[in-house]
Design an enzyme around this catalytic site. Structure first.
Site, mmCIF file in Angstrom:
data_model
loop_
_atom_site.group_PDB
_atom_site.id
_atom_site.type_symbol
_atom_site.label_atom_id
_atom_site.label_comp_id
_atom_site.label_asym_id
_atom_site.label_seq_id
_atom_site.Cartn_x
_atom_site.Cartn_y
_atom_site.Cartn_z
ATOM 1 N N ARG A 1 -13.967 4.422 -2.960
ATOM 2 C CA ARG A 1 -12.656 4.480 -3.581
ATOM 3 C C ARG A 1 -12.690 3.727 -4.914
ATOM 4 O O ARG A 1 -12.219 2.602 -5.041
ATOM 5 C CB ARG A 1 -11.588 3.934 -2.630
ATOM 6 C CG ARG A 1 -11.392 4.826 -1.409
ATOM 7 C CD ARG A 1 -10.271 4.364 -0.503
ATOM 8 N NE ARG A 1 -10.126 5.256 0.631
ATOM 9 C CZ ARG A 1 -9.205 5.152 1.574
ATOM 10 N NH1 ARG A 1 -8.327 4.139 1.527
ATOM 11 N NH2 ARG A 1 -9.149 6.017 2.573
ATOM 12 N N ARG B 1 -6.505 15.984 2.149
ATOM 13 C CA ARG B 1 -7.634 15.090 2.452
ATOM 14 C C ARG B 1 -8.533 15.736 3.505
ATOM 15 O O ARG B 1 -8.077 16.115 4.585
ATOM 16 C CB ARG B 1 -7.097 13.754 2.961
ATOM 17 C CG ARG B 1 -8.141 12.789 3.495
ATOM 18 C CD ARG B 1 -7.481 11.467 3.837
ATOM 19 N NE ARG B 1 -8.383 10.556 4.549
ATOM 20 C CZ ARG B 1 -8.165 9.254 4.686
ATOM 21 N NH1 ARG B 1 -7.080 8.711 4.169
ATOM 22 N NH2 ARG B 1 -9.017 8.503 5.345
ATOM 23 N N ARG C 1 0.840 -1.199 0.000
ATOM 24 C CA ARG C 1 0.000 0.000 0.000
ATOM 25 C C ARG C 1 0.879 1.254 0.000
ATOM 26 O O ARG C 1 2.086 1.200 0.040
ATOM 27 C CB ARG C 1 -0.917 0.018 1.237
ATOM 28 C CG ARG C 1 -2.126 -0.908 1.151
ATOM 29 C CD ARG C 1 -3.301 -0.320 1.926
ATOM 30 N NE ARG C 1 -3.681 0.984 1.403
ATOM 31 C CZ ARG C 1 -4.413 1.877 2.079
ATOM 32 N NH1 ARG C 1 -4.837 1.593 3.303
ATOM 33 N NH2 ARG C 1 -4.724 3.042 1.541
ATOM 34 N N TYR D 1 -5.023 5.287 -3.035
ATOM 35 C CA TYR D 1 -3.982 6.306 -2.969
ATOM 36 C C TYR D 1 -3.221 6.386 -4.294
ATOM 37 O O TYR D 1 -3.021 5.375 -4.975
ATOM 38 C CB TYR D 1 -2.987 5.973 -1.861
ATOM 39 C CG TYR D 1 -3.505 6.165 -0.453
ATOM 40 C CD1 TYR D 1 -4.860 6.079 -0.149
ATOM 41 C CD2 TYR D 1 -2.623 6.427 0.591
ATOM 42 C CE1 TYR D 1 -5.313 6.260 1.153
ATOM 43 C CE2 TYR D 1 -3.066 6.605 1.896
ATOM 44 C CZ TYR D 1 -4.422 6.518 2.168
ATOM 45 O OH TYR D 1 -4.865 6.696 3.450
ATOM 46 N N ASP E 1 -3.258 -0.798 8.841
ATOM 47 C CA ASP E 1 -2.292 0.301 8.948
ATOM 48 C C ASP E 1 -1.240 0.037 10.017
ATOM 49 O O ASP E 1 -0.113 0.540 9.922
ATOM 50 C CB ASP E 1 -3.015 1.615 9.282
ATOM 51 C CG ASP E 1 -3.847 2.134 8.121
ATOM 52 O OD1 ASP E 1 -3.634 1.687 6.983
ATOM 53 O OD2 ASP E 1 -4.714 2.992 8.360
ATOM 54 N N ARG F 1 3.315 -4.481 3.792
ATOM 55 C CA ARG F 1 2.734 -4.877 5.069
ATOM 56 C C ARG F 1 2.855 -6.393 5.233
ATOM 57 O O ARG F 1 2.276 -7.153 4.471
ATOM 58 C CB ARG F 1 1.286 -4.405 5.149
ATOM 59 C CG ARG F 1 1.201 -2.881 5.008
ATOM 60 C CD ARG F 1 -0.196 -2.327 5.107
ATOM 61 N NE ARG F 1 -0.149 -0.867 5.149
ATOM 62 C CZ ARG F 1 -1.204 -0.090 5.341
ATOM 63 N NH1 ARG F 1 -2.406 -0.632 5.507
ATOM 64 N NH2 ARG F 1 -1.060 1.231 5.370
ATOM 65 N N GLU G 1 -3.003 2.638 -6.088
ATOM 66 C CA GLU G 1 -3.567 1.396 -5.583
ATOM 67 C C GLU G 1 -4.731 0.984 -6.487
ATOM 68 O O GLU G 1 -5.623 1.786 -6.764
ATOM 69 C CB GLU G 1 -4.054 1.583 -4.147
ATOM 70 C CG GLU G 1 -2.935 1.927 -3.179
ATOM 71 C CD GLU G 1 -3.423 2.284 -1.794
ATOM 72 O OE1 GLU G 1 -2.603 2.280 -0.862
ATOM 73 O OE2 GLU G 1 -4.632 2.591 -1.638
ATOM 74 N N GLU H 1 -4.007 13.708 5.323
ATOM 75 C CA GLU H 1 -2.964 13.396 4.341
ATOM 76 C C GLU H 1 -2.951 14.444 3.225
ATOM 77 O O GLU H 1 -4.007 14.926 2.812
ATOM 78 C CB GLU H 1 -3.202 12.006 3.771
ATOM 79 C CG GLU H 1 -3.069 10.918 4.831
ATOM 80 C CD GLU H 1 -3.616 9.582 4.387
ATOM 81 O OE1 GLU H 1 -3.037 8.552 4.794
ATOM 82 O OE2 GLU H 1 -4.616 9.557 3.659
#
Length: 380
Positions: free
Chosen positions: A308, A248, A46, A337, A71, A65, A359, A232
């Site tokens: 998204r 954001r 990510r 993103y 996260d 990750r 992404e 962000e």
């Protein structure tokens, strides 16, 4: 304003409008750089970043990750490198490994020092402070075009213990007055001190300090929907020397769209009177891409108020005051993103293309990270 400066500004505007008559973006190439689950030691990729080095290499970064899509948790910083403008890529290397931290690292911004050639990556450790304290702002750099990287350096002795995660995206080096040569990296804080913040370096990344801030309301408190929470962000420098930061709007304050705020003093401050809400840039609260190239401002995000999906490229010829009605749909499906870059060179190919990393998925936006080469003048 003197006559010489006025002429320069007028020519810039005229050139931008002339370019707008021919801008017709089209996807020239697309490649998947990372797919989650393909490599046993990485569950999900990510937070993609993209930049050119001073030697013309293209560097792509991502959070790798290790154990889940979340996260928090242990991670690497993954890197792939291209020396032919994205036609081919090196295998993945991991330039940072946070070990097995339960809170882990979070990307992050990449900034290139045009004077020294250094590629600097700034990221956070323990940003969420769930399993470890304090939060640390960390930095690694490459002095050999992305081949090798320094050991991580903790910037907390310079910046203090405030929670700060840069970007995600790229930082800038000021090209125009004021503060020519300054490195500016912007990001956001956690509940321990939330809002938009910029860190500055006037000595090529040796030392850093806090500059501009745009604090949330209510500050240092948990937010509800419709509260003011700048989050962000992606800064770009315009040809008048101002820094425009596309932000954001995390809790949809005032609109389901982007916040845009401007610094007139090299990143030292962000006056609230320079804050606007851009209703054209509808947004589902996500990290987005912004890029200035030859007087044109470009923007990428999932163009939706709720989901998204629908990663879209927009462009503006008047510094973001309005956006051309035409758009390029990069991917209609799940998308998240994104980050953009271009090569500042004198060859025709350098003027013709911009590059996007984002992404991308079929069912979920975080299934893979894709690289797109966009021909800005496909009708020529």
């Amino acid at each position: 304003m003197n006559q010489a400066l006025l002429r320069i500004l007028l020519l810039t505007v005229l050139r931008a409008f002339a370019r707008n008559e021919t801008i017709n973006p089209a996807i020239a190439d697309e490649q998947l750089l990372w797919v989650g689950g393909e490599i046993g030691e990485v569950h999900t990729y990510r937070i993609p970043l993209l930049t050119f080095t001073t030697q013309g290499s293209l560097l792509a970064f991502a959070e790798a990750r290790k154990l889940s899509y979340k996260d928090i948790g242990a991670k690497f910083i993954a890197l792939r490198r291209s020396t032919d403008r994205g036609a081919t890529w090196s295998p993945t290397s991991f330039i940072v490994d946070d070990g097995s931290l339960e809170d882990g690292l979070n990307l992050g911004s990449v900034v290139v020092d045009e004077e020294t050639g250094a590629v600097i990556v700034i990221y956070s450790l323990c940003f969420h402070r769930y399993h470890c304290k304090p939060s640390n702002t960390m930095m690694v750099q490459s002095l050999d075009d992305g081949f090798t990287w320094s050991a991580p350096r903790n910037l907390n002795p310079q910046l203090g213990l405030m929670s700060f995660v840069p970007g995600p995206g790229f930082g800038i080096q000021k090209r125009h007055p004021p503060a020519v040569g300054r490195l500016v990296v912007c990001g956001h804080g956690s509940i321990a001190g939330d809002g938009l913040f910029c860190i500055l370096s006037d000595d090529h990344g040796n030392t850093w300090r806090y500059g501009a801030e745009l604090k949330s309301i209510p500050y240092k408190q948990h937010k509800n929907n419709l509260d003011f929470e700048p989050d962000e962000c992606q800064p770009v420098e315009l040809d008048d020397g101002s820094i425009v930061i596309n932000v954001r709007n995390n809790k949809n304050y005032h609109c389901r769209c982007r916040m845009v705020v401007r610094s007139l003093d090299g990143g030292e401050s962000l006056p609230v009177e320079e804050l606007v809400f851009d209703h054209t840039l509808e947004d589902p609260a996500v990290a987005a891409g912004a890029l200035e190239k030859e007087g044109v401002l470009y923007f990428t995000n999932p163009a939706s108020t709720n989901s998204r999906v629908n990663l879209t490229l927009r462009w503006s010829v008047n510094r973001g005051k309005s956006w051309v009605k035409d758009t390029l749909k990069i991917w209609a499906g799940p998308s998240g993103y994104s980050c953009m870059t271009s090569l500042k060179g004198n060859e025709t190919v350098d003027h013709k293309y911009i590059y996007v990393i984002y992404e991308k998925g079929q069912k979920d936006s975080i299934e893979s990270v894709s690289f797109v080469k966009i021909n800005l003048y496909s009708n020529q």
